[in-house]
Design a protein around this motif. Structure first.
Motif, PDB file in Angstrom:
ATOM      1  N   ASP A 139       0.825  -1.204   0.000  1.00  0.00           N
ATOM      2  CA  ASP A 139       0.000   0.000   0.000  1.00  0.00           C
ATOM      3  C   ASP A 139       0.860   1.256   0.000  1.00  0.00           C
ATOM      4  N   ARG A 140       0.432   2.250  -0.750  1.00  0.00           N
ATOM      5  CA  ARG A 140       1.108   3.546  -0.804  1.00  0.00           C
ATOM      6  C   ARG A 140       0.212   4.589  -0.148  1.00  0.00           C
ATOM      7  N   ALA A 141       0.823   5.454   0.641  1.00  0.00           N
ATOM      8  CA  ALA A 141       0.049   6.310   1.540  1.00  0.00           C
ATOM      9  C   ALA A 141      -0.566   7.531   0.863  1.00  0.00           C
ATOM     10  N   LEU A 142       0.016   7.987  -0.234  1.00  0.00           N
ATOM     11  CA  LEU A 142      -0.377   9.269  -0.811  1.00  0.00           C
ATOM     12  C   LEU A 142      -1.154   9.086  -2.111  1.00  0.00           C
ATOM     13  N   PRO A 143      -1.962  10.082  -2.467  1.00  0.00           N
ATOM     14  CA  PRO A 143      -2.653  10.025  -3.763  1.00  0.00           C
ATOM     15  C   PRO A 143      -1.691   9.901  -4.939  1.00  0.00           C
ATOM     16  N   ASP A 144      -0.511  10.513  -4.825  1.00  0.00           N
ATOM     17  CA  ASP A 144       0.531  10.363  -5.836  1.00  0.00           C
ATOM     18  C   ASP A 144       1.316   9.096  -5.515  1.00  0.00           C
ATOM     19  N   PRO A 145       1.111   8.010  -6.270  1.00  0.00           N
ATOM     20  CA  PRO A 145       1.757   6.746  -5.906  1.00  0.00           C
ATOM     21  C   PRO A 145       3.258   6.740  -6.131  1.00  0.00           C
ATOM     22  N   MET A 146       3.786   7.734  -6.832  1.00  0.00           N
ATOM     23  CA  MET A 146       5.226   7.777  -7.087  1.00  0.00           C
ATOM     24  C   MET A 146       6.008   8.401  -5.938  1.00  0.00           C
ATOM     25  N   ALA A 147       5.323   8.990  -4.982  1.00  0.00           N
ATOM     26  CA  ALA A 147       6.008   9.631  -3.854  1.00  0.00           C
ATOM     27  C   ALA A 147       6.221   8.624  -2.728  1.00  0.00           C
ATOM     28  N   GLY A 148       7.477   8.411  -2.339  1.00  0.00           N
ATOM     29  CA  GLY A 148       7.774   7.528  -1.217  1.00  0.00           C
ATOM     30  C   GLY A 148       7.526   8.256   0.090  1.00  0.00           C
ATOM     31  N   HIS A 149       6.691   7.676   0.953  1.00  0.00           N
ATOM     32  CA  HIS A 149       6.256   8.438   2.130  1.00  0.00           C
ATOM     33  C   HIS A 149       6.032   7.541   3.341  1.00  0.00           C
ATOM     34  N   VAL A 150       6.576   7.959   4.466  1.00  0.00           N
ATOM     35  CA  VAL A 150       6.134   7.534   5.795  1.00  0.00           C
ATOM     36  C   VAL A 150       6.216   8.751   6.700  1.00  0.00           C
ATOM     37  N   GLY A 151       5.451   8.724   7.784  1.00  0.00           N
ATOM     38  CA  GLY A 151       5.524   9.809   8.747  1.00  0.00           C
ATOM     39  C   GLY A 151       6.610   9.599   9.783  1.00  0.00           C
ATOM     40  N   ASP A 152       6.952   8.334  10.033  1.00  0.00           N
ATOM     41  CA  ASP A 152       7.961   8.009  11.035  1.00  0.00           C
ATOM     42  C   ASP A 152       8.544   6.638  10.705  1.00  0.00           C
ATOM     43  N   PHE A 153       9.833   6.453  10.963  1.00  0.00           N
ATOM     44  CA  PHE A 153      10.472   5.186  10.619  1.00  0.00           C
ATOM     45  C   PHE A 153      10.010   4.037  11.509  1.00  0.00           C
ATOM     46  N   SER A 154       9.333   4.327  12.608  1.00  0.00           N
ATOM     47  CA  SER A 154       8.764   3.248  13.414  1.00  0.00           C
ATOM     48  C   SER A 154       7.728   2.457  12.623  1.00  0.00           C
ATOM     49  N   GLU A 155       7.172   3.061  11.567  1.00  0.00           N
ATOM     50  CA  GLU A 155       6.218   2.344  10.716  1.00  0.00           C
ATOM     51  C   GLU A 155       6.895   1.155  10.041  1.00  0.00           C
ATOM     52  N   TYR A 156       8.148   1.333   9.646  1.00  0.00           N
ATOM     53  CA  TYR A 156       8.868   0.220   9.023  1.00  0.00           C
ATOM     54  C   TYR A 156       9.118  -0.906  10.023  1.00  0.00           C
ATOM     55  N   GLN A 157       9.262  -0.569  11.300  1.00  0.00           N
ATOM     56  CA  GLN A 157       9.441  -1.624  12.299  1.00  0.00           C
ATOM     57  C   GLN A 157       8.181  -2.466  12.443  1.00  0.00           C
ATOM     58  N   GLN A 158       7.019  -1.856  12.239  1.00  0.00           N
ATOM     59  CA  GLN A 158       5.782  -2.647  12.226  1.00  0.00           C
ATOM     60  C   GLN A 158       5.823  -3.669  11.092  1.00  0.00           C
ATOM     61  N   ASP A 159       6.285  -3.221   9.917  1.00  0.00           N
ATOM     62  CA  ASP A 159       6.413  -4.146   8.783  1.00  0.00           C
ATOM     63  C   ASP A 159       7.406  -5.258   9.104  1.00  0.00           C
ATOM     64  N   PHE A 160       8.515  -4.888   9.733  1.00  0.00           N
ATOM     65  CA  PHE A 160       9.553  -5.855  10.085  1.00  0.00           C
ATOM     66  C   PHE A 160       8.998  -6.907  11.045  1.00  0.00           C
ATOM     67  N   ASP A 161       8.220  -6.485  12.016  1.00  0.00           N
ATOM     68  CA  ASP A 161       7.616  -7.428  12.962  1.00  0.00           C
ATOM     69  C   ASP A 161       6.677  -8.400  12.252  1.00  0.00           C
ATOM     70  N   VAL A 162       5.919  -7.894  11.281  1.00  0.00           N
ATOM     71  CA  VAL A 162       5.037  -8.766  10.510  1.00  0.00           C
ATOM     72  C   VAL A 162       5.858  -9.772   9.710  1.00  0.00           C
ATOM     73  N   MET A 163       6.989  -9.335   9.189  1.00  0.00           N
ATOM     74  CA  MET A 163       7.881 -10.225   8.445  1.00  0.00           C
ATOM     75  C   MET A 163       8.367 -11.369   9.333  1.00  0.00           C
ATOM     76  N   LEU A 164       8.762 -11.054  10.563  1.00  0.00           N
ATOM     77  CA  LEU A 164       9.202 -12.099  11.482  1.00  0.00           C
ATOM     78  C   LEU A 164       8.069 -13.060  11.811  1.00  0.00           C
ATOM     79  N   ALA A 165       6.874 -12.523  12.046  1.00  0.00           N
ATOM     80  CA  ALA A 165       5.732 -13.382  12.367  1.00  0.00           C
ATOM     81  C   ALA A 165       5.414 -14.306  11.205  1.00  0.00           C
ATOM     82  N   ALA A 166       5.514 -13.807   9.981  1.00  0.00           N
ATOM     83  CA  ALA A 166       5.250 -14.636   8.802  1.00  0.00           C
ATOM     84  C   ALA A 166       6.291 -15.740   8.668  1.00  0.00           C
ATOM     85  N   ALA A 167       7.557 -15.415   8.948  1.00  0.00           N
ATOM     86  CA  ALA A 167       8.611 -16.421   8.873  1.00  0.00           C
ATOM     87  C   ALA A 167       8.373 -17.540   9.874  1.00  0.00           C
ATOM     88  N   ARG A 168       7.926 -17.170  11.050  1.00  0.00           N
ATOM     89  CA  ARG A 168       7.618 -18.202  12.052  1.00  0.00           C
ATOM     90  C   ARG A 168       6.442 -19.064  11.585  1.00  0.00           C
TER      91      ARG A 168
END
Length: 310
Positions: free
Chosen positions: A81-110
C-alpha cells in the motif's frame, strides 16, 4: 495472510517462491520467501524504491549456498500500500512504521516454518531498518549490510538547510511534497546507464530497468519531505546508540555516492566484531554489480552466516 502476485519471469529467481499479502495494522504489505536451504534463513531487507522481484537473483545466490530467504515490499513501495494520492512519492511519517512491517515479516517467517538461525542481509534504507531491529533485540545471529543508510548523502548546498526543509513536514500542505532535488520519476527509468550512481554492470542495470518496464506499478519516485524528516531523525537516533553485540560485515563500494559515508565509517570503527569491507570500483548496489563482485559478496555473507550458526 493471503496469496499475492509474484512476477517470477522478471525476477529471474529460483522456482518455488511463495508470495503473500500481510497486514501491518491498516497497511497491506507483500512478503516473498523461498524455502531453499536448511542452514537457516536470510532476511533480505530492501532499500528505498525496491521490490521483492529485484532480489530474485540474490535469492538464487543465497539458496545456492544453503540458505532459505525471505524478503519484503516495505509500505509505500513495490506492491505494498502507498500512503499518498501520488503513488510515485515515497512516504512515511515516522520510521517506526517500518518496524511494524519488520515485525510482521518475522511473524510470517515463524508461521511459514522458515528454518533458524536467522540472519539479516540489508541494503541501503533496509540497513537503517535492520540496525534498529537489532537494537530492539530481534532474534538474529549476524548481519550483513550493503551500503547502509545510516546517514543521507545530499548536495552541499542542501546540508545547511536540510533540517529546516524537513521541518516543513509539520504543515500538512508541505509534508507530502517531494523532497528538494527529487520528483515523481523513477531514477532507473530516466537516468542513463553512463554515469549512474547504482551499478557499473550494464547487465544488472538492464535487469532492474526491465522489471519496471514490465510492471510499471513497481516503480517509485523521490521521497516526500515527511520521509526526509523521518529519515534524518532516525539516522540521528541510531547514531546516538552503541552497536549491538553480534558479528557484522558492512560492504561499501569505493564509488559510493548515495548514502553518507562518515556515519558508516564511524559506526564500523566502533563495532566489536564488525568488519568494513570495501569493494574497489563498485557503486551503491553491490548486489547488482558484476559477477565477480557479487560472488565475493555472497561468499563472504554466507561465510559469516555459517560462522554464526549455533
Amino acid at each position: 495472510m493471503t496469496p499475492a502476485p509474484f512476477h517470477e519471469g522478471i525476477a529471474d529467481s529460483p522456482p518455488g517462491a511463495v508470495a503473500v499479502w500481510a497486514r501491518a495494522g491498516a497497511v497491506r504489505i507483500r512478503l516473498a520467501w523461498w524455502q531453499g536451504g536448511a542452514k537457516g534463513t536470510v532476511f533480505l531487507l530492501p532499500g528505498r524504491t525496491e521490490c521483492v522481484e529485484k532480489y530474485g537473483r540474490a535469492a538464487g545466490d543465497l539458496i545456492a549456498r544453503g540458505w532459505s530467504v525471505i524478503t519484503i515490499d516495505w509500505r509505500g513501495q513495490g506492491l505494498a500500500d502507498r500512503a499518498l494520492p501520488d503513488p510515485m512519492a515515497g512516504h512515511v511519517g515516522d520510521f517506526s512504521e517500518y518496524q511494524q512491517d519488520f515485525d510482521v515479516m518475522l511473524a510470517a517467517a515463524r508461521q511459514a516454518g522458515l528454518p533458524e538461525p536467522w540472519h539479516i542481509l540489508a541494503h541501503s534504507m533496509g540497513g537503517c531498518i535492520g540496525l534498529r531491529g537489532l537494537m530492539r533485540g530481534l532474534p538474529f545471529r549476524s548481519a550483513v549490510f550493503s551500503a547502509p543508510m545510516w546517514g543521507i548523502s545530499m548536495a552541499a548546498w542542501l546540508r545547511p538547510v536540510a533540517h529546516v526543509v524537513s521541518a516543513l513536514a509539520g504543515p500538512l500542505r508541505y509534508a507530502h511534497r517531494y523532497a528538494p532535488t527529487t520528483g515523481g520519476e523513477s531514477y532507473i527509468l530516466t537516468a542513463p546507464f553512463e554515469g549512474n550512481v547504482l551499478t557499473t554492470d550494464r547487465g544488472m542495470w538492464d535487469y532492474m530497468a526491465a522489471q519496471l518496464h514490465a510492471v510499471p506499478g513497481l516503480a517509485l519516485g523521490g521521497p516526500s519531505i515527511a520521509w526526509l524528516r523521518a529519515a534524518l531523525r532516525e539516522c540521528a537516533a541510531l547514531a546516538a546508540r552503541p552497536a549491538p553485540d553480534l558479528p557484522v560485515i558492512c560492504a561499501m563500494g569505493s564509488r559510493e555516492k548515495v548514502v553518507d559515508l562518515a556515519p558508516v565509517h564511524l559506526r564500523m570503527a566502533h563495532w566489536p566484531g564488525g568488519e568494513l569491507d570495501i569493494y574497489p570500483g563498485a557503486e551503491h548496489e553491490i548486489m547488482m554489480e558484476g559477477p565477480e563482485v557479487r560472488r565475493r559478496f555472497f561468499d563472504r555473507a554466507a561465510a559469516l552466516f555459517e560462522a554464526s550458526r549455533p
